[in-house]
Design a protein around this motif. Structure first.
Motif, PDB file in Angstrom:
ATOM      1  N   ASP A 152      10.669 -47.948  -6.193  1.00  0.00           N
ATOM      2  CA  ASP A 152       9.529 -47.998  -5.293  1.00  0.00           C
ATOM      3  C   ASP A 152       9.988 -47.414  -3.959  1.00  0.00           C
ATOM      4  OD1 ASP A 152       7.481 -48.608  -3.571  1.00  0.00           O
ATOM      5  OD2 ASP A 152       7.157 -50.629  -4.359  1.00  0.00           O
ATOM      6  N   GLU A 153       9.790 -46.112  -3.784  1.00  0.00           N
ATOM      7  CA  GLU A 153      10.300 -45.439  -2.602  1.00  0.00           C
ATOM      8  C   GLU A 153       9.665 -45.970  -1.321  1.00  0.00           C
ATOM      9  OE1 GLU A 153       9.947 -41.256  -3.128  1.00  0.00           O
ATOM     10  OE2 GLU A 153      11.420 -41.166  -4.754  1.00  0.00           O
ATOM     11  N   GLU A 154       8.405 -46.328  -1.378  1.00  0.00           N
ATOM     12  CA  GLU A 154       7.716 -46.865  -0.207  1.00  0.00           C
ATOM     13  C   GLU A 154       8.365 -48.162   0.256  1.00  0.00           C
ATOM     14  OE1 GLU A 154       3.276 -48.497   0.989  1.00  0.00           O
ATOM     15  OE2 GLU A 154       3.444 -46.955  -0.580  1.00  0.00           O
ATOM     16  N   LYS A 155       8.736 -49.003  -0.699  1.00  0.00           N
ATOM     17  CA  LYS A 155       9.362 -50.275  -0.369  1.00  0.00           C
ATOM     18  C   LYS A 155      10.763 -50.048   0.218  1.00  0.00           C
ATOM     19  CE  LYS A 155       7.736 -53.617  -0.994  1.00  0.00           C
ATOM     20  NZ  LYS A 155       6.907 -54.441  -0.078  1.00  0.00           N
ATOM     21  N   VAL A 164      11.747 -47.407   1.920  1.00  0.00           N
ATOM     22  CA  VAL A 164      11.522 -46.879   3.263  1.00  0.00           C
ATOM     23  C   VAL A 164      11.244 -48.030   4.235  1.00  0.00           C
ATOM     24  CG1 VAL A 164       9.887 -45.587   4.699  1.00  0.00           C
ATOM     25  CG2 VAL A 164      10.745 -44.581   2.571  1.00  0.00           C
ATOM     26  N   GLU A 165      10.434 -48.980   3.807  1.00  0.00           N
ATOM     27  CA  GLU A 165      10.115 -50.144   4.642  1.00  0.00           C
ATOM     28  C   GLU A 165      11.379 -50.933   4.968  1.00  0.00           C
ATOM     29  OE1 GLU A 165       8.002 -54.490   4.098  1.00  0.00           O
ATOM     30  OE2 GLU A 165       7.267 -52.825   2.865  1.00  0.00           O
ATOM     31  N   TYR A 194      16.470 -40.195   2.198  1.00  0.00           N
ATOM     32  CA  TYR A 194      15.606 -40.665   3.285  1.00  0.00           C
ATOM     33  C   TYR A 194      16.356 -40.648   4.619  1.00  0.00           C
ATOM     34  CZ  TYR A 194      12.452 -43.435   6.109  1.00  0.00           C
ATOM     35  OH  TYR A 194      11.625 -43.855   7.117  1.00  0.00           O
TER      36      TYR A 194
END
Length: 318
Positions: free
Chosen positions: A148-151, A153-154, A185
């Motif tokens: 989960d790349e979004e997670k 990043v967070e 990232y």
């Protein structure tokens, strides 16, 4: 506003201690204890731990009977996850900052204390605790290619928000896993000017669990105790007495009562010597070992593992 937890202020200035306590009450902290010496601070800390309380600690770097490294060497083996904020009168040089953080401190405050800085640190600490509590209730981030790349990043953005410099190994340790997306990232943030690559950083790692979240523990070479202070000693050549500078009242030797007059003839000053409060021995250097703040393993420097990775300076993570 409800009470947010317990605070222990170890500060030899009653005025500073009182003002800091009053400000923390305004931020919602009601259980606040103060101590004006290292000995009293350690006693209060042990009493609180016995009641299953781990306080947030404000610790003056230099106290009349102790130093920050002495006090932290007694606190962290008892409660490795104790948050300690050092109050330092030292300049804001990089080496001074590295020293207090390297001792295992959570953060530092420059004296004279500005309460807007206190509020910033407390806000970050509370956000971090809230974040970690939320994270602990979520399933672990996946370790395979289906991530989960979004997670991620967070998570990385929050980590960078709470630090000035951090190594890749430390980021990986906090996240709990490693994969190529993390470095991808970080490269993106670097291209955007939000972080800057520094040299590779070599960090001590626990020889048991491989964690780099470690703290140095200082102790007396003679009795192995961690209750010591830093100061000047005076050696009176006539009688051979060696004791702390403050024992020579009115320039008189506390042993033979003779007046000391000429430096280099009657006496010499031994700068930056440590005196053990337990065995009364003095020494120019203190002994050190390490404690892992993850598994609580204690080990010596020669038994440590070393891990290297790129170190990053945070410029702007907004």
């Amino acid at each position: 506003m409800g009470s947010k937890g317990s605070v222990l202020i170890i500060e030899d200035s009653p005025a500073v201690g009182m003002l800091l306590a009053e400000f923390m009450r305004k931020l919602g902290y009601e259980d606040i204890k103060t101590a004006e010496s290292g000995h009293a601070g350690i006693s209060l800390f042990k009493e609180m731990v016995q009641k299953d309380i781990t306080p947030l600690i404000f610790l003056d770097y230099n106290l009349p009977d102790s130093t920050a490294n002495s006090i932290m060497s007694q606190i962290l083996p008892i409660k490795p996850f104790t948050k300690i904020i050092i109050e330092t009168a030292n300049g804001k040089e990089e080496d001074s900052i590295k020293e207090v953080i390297g001792l295992g401190a959570y953060h530092y405050l420059q004296k004279p204390i500005h309460f807007n800085e206190v509020e910033k640190i407390i806000t970050i600490l509370e956000e971090e605790e809230s974040y970690l509590e939320k994270k602990s209730k979520q399933p672990e981030l996946p370790k395979d290619d289906d991530i989960d790349e979004e997670k991620i990043v967070e998570h990385i953005n929050f980590i960078l928000k709470t630090t000035h410099q951090i190594s890749l190994n430390k980021i990986i340790q906090i996240l709990g896993f490693s994969n190529d997306f993390i470095e991808t990232y970080l490269k993106k943030l670097e291209n955007e000017g939000k972080i800057v690559q520094l040299d590779n950083k070599k960090e001590i790692a626990c020889n048991q669990c491989d964690s780099i979240r470690t703290s140095q523990v200082f102790y007396c070479p003679n009795c192995k105790g961690s209750n010591f202070k830093l100061g000047k000693l005076i050696e009176h050549y006539d009688c051979g007495n060696i004791s702390e500078e403050n024992t020579y009242q009115n320039d008189a030797c506390p042993n033979c009562k003779k007046e000391i007059k000429a430096l280099g003839v009657d006496y010499r000053v031994m700068q930056n010597h440590y005196t053990c409060n337990d065995c009364n021995e003095f020494f120019p250097e203190i002994s050190t070992s390490y404690i892992c703040l993850k598994c609580e393993n204690k080990f010596k420097l020669e038994d440590a593992r070393w891990k290297s990775s790129m170190n990053y300076k945070v410029v702007n993570t907004k």
